[in-house]
Scaffold this active site. Sequence first.
Site, mmCIF file in Angstrom:
data_model
loop_
_atom_site.group_PDB
_atom_site.id
_atom_site.type_symbol
_atom_site.label_atom_id
_atom_site.label_comp_id
_atom_site.label_asym_id
_atom_site.label_seq_id
_atom_site.Cartn_x
_atom_site.Cartn_y
_atom_site.Cartn_z
ATOM 1 N N GLU A 119 0.845 -1.187 0.000
ATOM 2 C CA GLU A 119 0.000 0.000 0.000
ATOM 3 C C GLU A 119 0.886 1.244 0.000
ATOM 4 O O GLU A 119 1.848 1.321 0.779
ATOM 5 C CB GLU A 119 -0.905 0.030 1.241
ATOM 6 C CG GLU A 119 -1.926 1.145 1.176
ATOM 7 C CD GLU A 119 -2.886 1.164 2.367
ATOM 8 O OE1 GLU A 119 -3.703 2.087 2.439
ATOM 9 O OE2 GLU A 119 -2.802 0.258 3.218
ATOM 10 N N GLY A 126 3.345 2.457 10.367
ATOM 11 C CA GLY A 126 3.190 1.838 11.670
ATOM 12 C C GLY A 126 2.906 0.357 11.543
ATOM 13 O O GLY A 126 3.473 -0.465 12.263
ATOM 14 N N ALA A 127 2.026 0.028 10.598
ATOM 15 C CA ALA A 127 1.663 -1.372 10.372
ATOM 16 C C ALA A 127 0.821 -1.438 9.114
ATOM 17 O O ALA A 127 0.416 -0.422 8.560
ATOM 18 C CB ALA A 127 0.888 -1.935 11.568
ATOM 19 N N MET A 128 0.533 -2.666 8.662
ATOM 20 C CA MET A 128 -0.218 -2.861 7.421
ATOM 21 C C MET A 128 -1.166 -4.035 7.565
ATOM 22 O O MET A 128 -0.796 -5.096 8.045
ATOM 23 C CB MET A 128 0.768 -3.098 6.263
ATOM 24 C CG MET A 128 0.105 -3.298 4.927
ATOM 25 S SD MET A 128 -0.894 -1.870 4.446
ATOM 26 C CE MET A 128 -2.148 -2.676 3.478
ATOM 27 N N GLU A 129 -2.424 -3.814 7.114
ATOM 28 C CA GLU A 129 -3.514 -4.749 7.372
ATOM 29 C C GLU A 129 -3.658 -5.854 6.339
ATOM 30 O O GLU A 129 -4.755 -6.397 6.163
ATOM 31 C CB GLU A 129 -4.830 -3.971 7.441
ATOM 32 C CG GLU A 129 -5.348 -3.383 6.114
ATOM 33 C CD GLU A 129 -4.917 -1.960 5.849
ATOM 34 O OE1 GLU A 129 -5.559 -1.288 5.033
ATOM 35 O OE2 GLU A 129 -3.926 -1.521 6.463
ATOM 36 N N GLU A 148 -5.272 -2.425 12.887
ATOM 37 C CA GLU A 148 -5.041 -3.296 11.728
ATOM 38 C C GLU A 148 -5.998 -4.483 11.724
ATOM 39 O O GLU A 148 -6.462 -4.898 10.661
ATOM 40 C CB GLU A 148 -3.585 -3.773 11.711
ATOM 41 C CG GLU A 148 -2.546 -2.671 11.743
ATOM 42 C CD GLU A 148 -2.727 -1.593 10.684
ATOM 43 O OE1 GLU A 148 -3.326 -1.868 9.620
ATOM 44 O OE2 GLU A 148 -2.275 -0.462 10.914
ATOM 45 N N HIS A 197 -9.354 -3.425 10.404
ATOM 46 C CA HIS A 197 -9.352 -3.252 8.952
ATOM 47 C C HIS A 197 -9.856 -4.502 8.234
ATOM 48 O O HIS A 197 -10.232 -4.416 7.057
ATOM 49 C CB HIS A 197 -7.933 -2.958 8.457
ATOM 50 C CG HIS A 197 -7.639 -1.501 8.275
ATOM 51 N ND1 HIS A 197 -8.489 -0.634 7.627
ATOM 52 C CD2 HIS A 197 -6.555 -0.760 8.626
ATOM 53 C CE1 HIS A 197 -7.950 0.568 7.593
ATOM 54 N NE2 HIS A 197 -6.790 0.535 8.203
ATOM 55 N N GLU A 218 -9.611 4.471 6.361
ATOM 56 C CA GLU A 218 -8.731 4.902 7.445
ATOM 57 C C GLU A 218 -9.451 5.758 8.488
ATOM 58 O O GLU A 218 -9.254 5.577 9.685
ATOM 59 C CB GLU A 218 -7.523 5.653 6.873
ATOM 60 C CG GLU A 218 -6.591 4.784 6.043
ATOM 61 C CD GLU A 218 -6.014 3.602 6.807
ATOM 62 O OE1 GLU A 218 -6.138 3.541 8.042
ATOM 63 O OE2 GLU A 218 -5.436 2.711 6.149
#
Length: 875
Positions: A121, A261-264, A298, A301, A320
């Site tokens: 992303e 920070g992070a990815m879903e 996450e 999401h 978001e």
Amino acid sequence: MTQTAPHVNYLKDYQPSAFSIESVYLEFELSPLATRVTNSMQMQRQAKGDLRLDGENLKLISVLLDGEEVIEQCQIDEAGLTLAVAKEKFTLRIVTEIEPQNNTALEGLYRTSDNYCTQCEAEGFRKITYYLDRPDVLSVFTTKVIADKSENRFLLANGNLVDSGDLDNGKHFAVWQDPHKKPCYLFALVAGNLEKVEDTFTTADGREVKLEIFVEPRNIEKCEHAMESLKKSMKWDEERFGLLYDLDIFMIVAVDDFNMGAMENKGLNVFNSKFVLAKPETATDIDYEGIEAVIGHEYFHNWTGNRVTCRDWFQLTLKEGLTVFRDQEFTADMLSSAVKRIEDVRRLRSNQFPEDAGPMSHPIQPQSYIEMNNFYTMTVYEKGAEVVRLYHTLLGETGFQKGMQLYFERHDGQAVTVQDFRNAMADANGVNLEQMHNWYVQSGTPNLEVTRNYDAVTQKLTISCQQSLPNSDDFQPMLMPIGFGLLDKEGEPVTLEPTFESAANVELRSDTHAVLKLTQAQQSFVFEDVPADAVPSLLRGFSAPVKLHFDYSNQELALLAAKDEDSFVRWEAMQTLLLRTVQAKVAALQSCIDYQLPSEVIEVARSLLAAKEIDPALVAMTLSLPELGYIGEQYEVVDVDTIYQAHSWLEAELANHMQGQWLDVYHRCVNDAPYQYDKAQIAERMLKNLALSYLGVLSEHQSLVLKQYQAQHNMTDVLAALKTMLKHQHPRSVEALQSFYERWQDDNLVIDKWFTLQAQTQNDHALQTTQALLQHKDFSLTNPNRVRSLLGVFSRLNLVGFHRADGAGYQMCAEQIMQLDALNPQIAARLLGPFTHWKRYDEKRQQMMRNALQQILDRKGVSKDVYEIASKSLA
């Protein structure tokens, strides 16, 4: 300028894809410098036109159309591949080669700490293979990963594991299948010699889900809180929203080098290790809360982003903003809703309001962009969450949940728009919400001007509201809920009785609390039987993301701070008193006149510290000074040195006037029990460490600060003491800083804190300290966390160092941004934020900041990411 203006993408130009991808089979043969990717797609024509696939920095090996080699027919350019295809349905098999080891931008497939990792992303998948890299193309993915077994113990991808085994030459493979259609930005792959922590979660419908967290072996003991946070998230989403998990396994991987920070990614969430790893010795209360919130975000999401995704990137706030709202509610339910609300407002006003007021101002639904990575902003996320909260405030919990249920019923498995979300909310509740559209398409923070008029004869109070938007030539009024109440002279709540004419626009939530529904540019609300001295309590719960303007007296603010039933209003009233005090001191310093601390400030502060029935965390937040950046935002021209001087003066005044009470509070809150992440302990630590920060101003209490540092009780207390020592130049601060480094030099996340502590310390040699740290053996421009902890903190939080009168702070940061742009454009662009507000400073500083921006813009090979922000800032 050496840079040609890049292509601009516009929402108005959106067109559906001419082709769909029914399924995709990916095979990866992993190698650090030559990973081969075989991509087999079952495709179908949707409209006329040639096939255009996105692709960047790829070595193309082969293109087979239904088994026939057609590579010679492909037109290749730096942004993709074009192929004329006459068929309606066909299989396209593309083989590419990439170099994960040399991918310093950390987009696509890259190597970090000898492990393979992906970040797709927004548009990273095109750096892995040629594809329709857009969120409205959904497909079923099957992924086969092949790698050397000795170097890659685990081979992970999205979905459920369907096959695995050993191969010749010391290699092995794993095949993962995700049964849910998804866009390619949700694709993930991880491989490496990791360790894992395992657990299970039983869903409300009785299915057992495997939970696995993968980390580097040295971090295996820091996963307990993350696993508990995941289980809490899954349970909360079932109970609050009725949403159940939909795969057999849920995996989290923690990596040190990560842009976000992070990815879903579906079923395989890749995290910055900052938001996974924690134990009391190394992580603060803020770290623990951040881990819980980001893991929740996450996970949430999975439905608000994955099962229902965005049609195009202009709809980013659809997933978001909604998911930030959900993670805020989750944290509020886990800890303190009042404290969480204030934390979110403070973050919004310190970070998003300035964004709204700067050259990069954009609505939560941007209408154009050059580089999509630049729109992962506080506006899209945090202001987007505030707009979602407006629906919740207007409709209530029951109405909001009805809207969410209809949203999922209509759109599960689809890529949709913000309009689809708004329609679901409106249709489920039988209300017209068309005016909410104005929140999505207008940029800037609205001003809310409120005045009162009291008729002593009729005992009627008229509250007149006017809304406006700065620098807007075509402002359209917002649908704006205003939390409202009244207090009498003793601070007791007044029963609210709107007149017949006003009742249609006043929703009573209780006898003493109402929501005023402002729909027009100017509108009045009238209340009956109001005592003459009633004080309005406005914008309760921060019910709309606006700047409130109301002419309170200091006495009225003191009453609200001490007595209001709404925690936000109490905090806001005291913060306004403190802000006014700083502003008055600034004016006095500029005019070379004397100024005394107002009595109301001390009286309220003392009453709050004495009120043991109030949550200590709320007391701590209320008596913390407004941040320097937020104070600066109140001025047309920021007088850097005088604001800092006034801020320091107020801190010293509160320390001196209340020295005894701060000591009493400190000792009252000392707790030698083992560290626990719970509401009561967190609140005690917050108030204790606030007291310590005030006491640290006074030389006679330096021993107390040193004692807390030496106790090494937990990282929250250690950092609070060390920060205070550095700020007030404690005689043993250098020694403490060195001992801290020696103890934690092998822990990356703790050393990030060590860099941050020094970068944010404001003094005459702040720049020299930061320059020295750039040369430290543990600093690296290739690690985003380290860059943020030093350069990001220095430029954003060190008012004195970054804005040095000679411009050396600007020049140093500009030089680092130019170096970083060649390595990681996304992180380089984010460091430009403080430069974009150059118009807020004196003429000399303005010119120096402009020169720095121009220097960055003129660099040969400047990235799209940096070009967009620098050029808009100078325009």
